[in-house]
Design an enzyme around this catalytic site. Structure first.
Site, PDB file in Angstrom:
ATOM      1  N   LYS A  48       0.155   3.738  -2.736  1.00 50.25           N
ATOM      2  CA  LYS A  48      -0.838   4.817  -2.672  1.00 50.25           C
ATOM      3  C   LYS A  48      -0.175   6.191  -2.648  1.00 50.25           C
ATOM      4  CE  LYS A  48      -4.534   2.122  -0.458  1.00 50.25           C
ATOM      5  NZ  LYS A  48      -3.973   0.770  -0.383  1.00 50.25           N
ATOM      6  N   SER A  85       0.781  -1.243   0.000  1.00 48.41           N
ATOM      7  CA  SER A  85       0.000   0.000   0.000  1.00 48.41           C
ATOM      8  C   SER A  85       0.810   1.289   0.000  1.00 48.41           C
ATOM      9  CB  SER A  85      -0.968   0.009   1.193  1.00 48.41           C
ATOM     10  OG  SER A  85      -2.089  -0.795   0.917  1.00 48.41           O
ATOM     11  N   SER A 137      -5.831   3.158   4.662  1.00 47.19           N
ATOM     12  CA  SER A 137      -5.342   2.392   3.520  1.00 47.19           C
ATOM     13  C   SER A 137      -6.470   1.757   2.721  1.00 47.19           C
ATOM     14  CB  SER A 137      -4.354   1.308   3.975  1.00 47.19           C
ATOM     15  OG  SER A 137      -3.475   0.964   2.922  1.00 47.19           O
TER      16      SER A 137
END
Length: 399
Positions: free
Chosen positions: A101, A98, A155
């Site tokens: 991102k 993640s 997240s």
């Protein structure tokens, strides 16, 4: 300005890499095999400095040993000066999870109005079962600022899909367009080892990044006031959806760095069973702003953000002029791309056409081969040109 460090890893001298310090713990059982990365590229591996082209440890001459962490690769750099303070395999390909991102944020945060209200569609919730989600509902109406909070704090992969779709025009191909834009953004930053397949960081075939690339991406993110505000938010409220009989709820920031680390600026956590733990974090202390990036870590004995804290402490302990390399800038990348374009144009202008008769008598146009080869080299040589520029710059002083 790009510079080359005086600290050179042992591998650069034809020896083995210097081992990175790791705690002596047993590796968890049942971990899926890591994806096979692309082969090492000598040019890309040396972007930012020759000393960074190692799978092992690189630190300034005379610096104290960094802390032992489970992260497979990591790097610490100065957000303001761009100096790389040290790292372990900074250019080694890794799976991002993640922390990808942060690339989504760097690509589209400035393109979306945070006050705009949008409606979630069913495709936005097309995420891996049991993966991280902030709790968006089909037909729900949310401000884009709320989606960014859901992305950075919790997240939310559902928030990632929604933001990517909107940034890509809002249609069924919106996510694919945004992923393409993310890859273009990575190239414009000089993050040549980053390739996105999903906007969220959920595992995808051929998806890779590196600790060095993540620092380049983080540098753009932390220059954005909205990003800094989002990642420092400790908790946020998901609004109720009365038309869907959905109550509102609160969600928390998963990056515990901001709850107790002096000068914390925020960051992003990441985890998949394949990628393991990843982390990007930044902090300010005594007039310095440092960023840490780490990949392929285990959560024992220290969680990802705690490993980040330990490495930030180590970075802040070094002299301000300590360096083993440099974060390249978008201006550096644009400069060498312009040089490549000019060289291609010059080669085309100088190339004289060969008449069919002359071509036949000289072996089917062989006189044109050097020009064709030169153009091919220029087309493929973006990182190579940058590396050549680097090697002409003055070396910094390291104490």
């Amino acid at each position: 300005m790009i510079s080359i460090p005086v600290a050179v890893p042992a591998a650069a001298e034809g020896k083995t890499d210097i081992s990175c310090p790791h705690p002596n713990i047993a590796k968890p059982a049942g971990i899926p095999p890591r994806p096979v990365p692309p082969p090492d590229d000598p040019v890309n591996s040396a972007v930012g400095g020759d000393a960074l082209a190692t799978h092992g440890l690189v630190i300034p001459a005379g610096a104290k040993q960094p802390p032992a962490v489970t992260a497979t690769t990591w790097m610490v750099a100065d957000l303001d000066t761009g100096e790389v303070l040290g790292g372990c395999g900074p250019h080694v390909y890794q799976t991002p999870a993640s922390v990808q991102k942060t690339l989504l944020a760097a690509t589209v945060m400035d393109k979306l109005d945070p006050k705009q209200t949008v409606t979630v569609v069913r495709g936005d919730l097309d995420i891996e079962v049991n993966s991280s989600a902030v709790g968006l509902v089909v037909g729900g109406k949310y401000q884009i600022a709320t989606l960014w909070l859901g992305l950075m704090l919790n997240s939310g992969n559902d928030a990632a899909n929604t933001l990517a779709r909107l940034a890509g025009g809002g249609g069924p191909d919106g996510v694919a367009k945004t992923v393409a834009a993310m890859n273009a953004e990575a190239r414009s930053l000089g993050a040549y080892q980053t390739h996105a397949v999903t906007p969220s960081g959920l595992d995808g075939k051929g998806q890779f990044t590196s600790a060095y690339d993540l620092a380049l991406i983080a540098r753009k993110d932390f220059a954005n006031a909205d990003f800094r505000k989002y990642v420092l938010t400790k908790s946020a409220q998901m609004p109720a959806q009365p038309q869907l009989k959905q109550k509102g709820f609160q969600f928390q920031n998963e990056n515990k760095l901001i709850f107790g680390y002096p000068g914390a600026m925020g960051g992003k956590t990441g985890f998949t069973t394949v990628a393991r733990h990843s982390y990007v974090g930044a902090a300010a202390r005594n007039g310095r702003r440092l960023v840490v990036t780490l990949l392929g870590a285990e959560a024992h004995p220290l969680r990802g953000y705690q490993q980040g804290e330990a490495l930030l402490d180590w970075g802040f302990s070094l002299p301000k002029d300590a360096s083993v390399g440099k974060l390249i800038t978008p201006e550096d990348v644009a400069q060498q791309q312009a040089a490549a374009t000019a060289s291609r144009a010059e080669s085309t202008t100088e190339a004289k056409p060969v008449s069919p008769a002359r071509s036949s008598s000289s072996g089917g146009g062989l006189p044109m081969l050097p020009v064709a080869l030169g153009v091919a080299v220029l087309l493929a040589g973006t990182p190579l040109l940058l590396l050549l520029i680097q090697r002409r710059r003055k070396r910094p002083q390291v104490r």
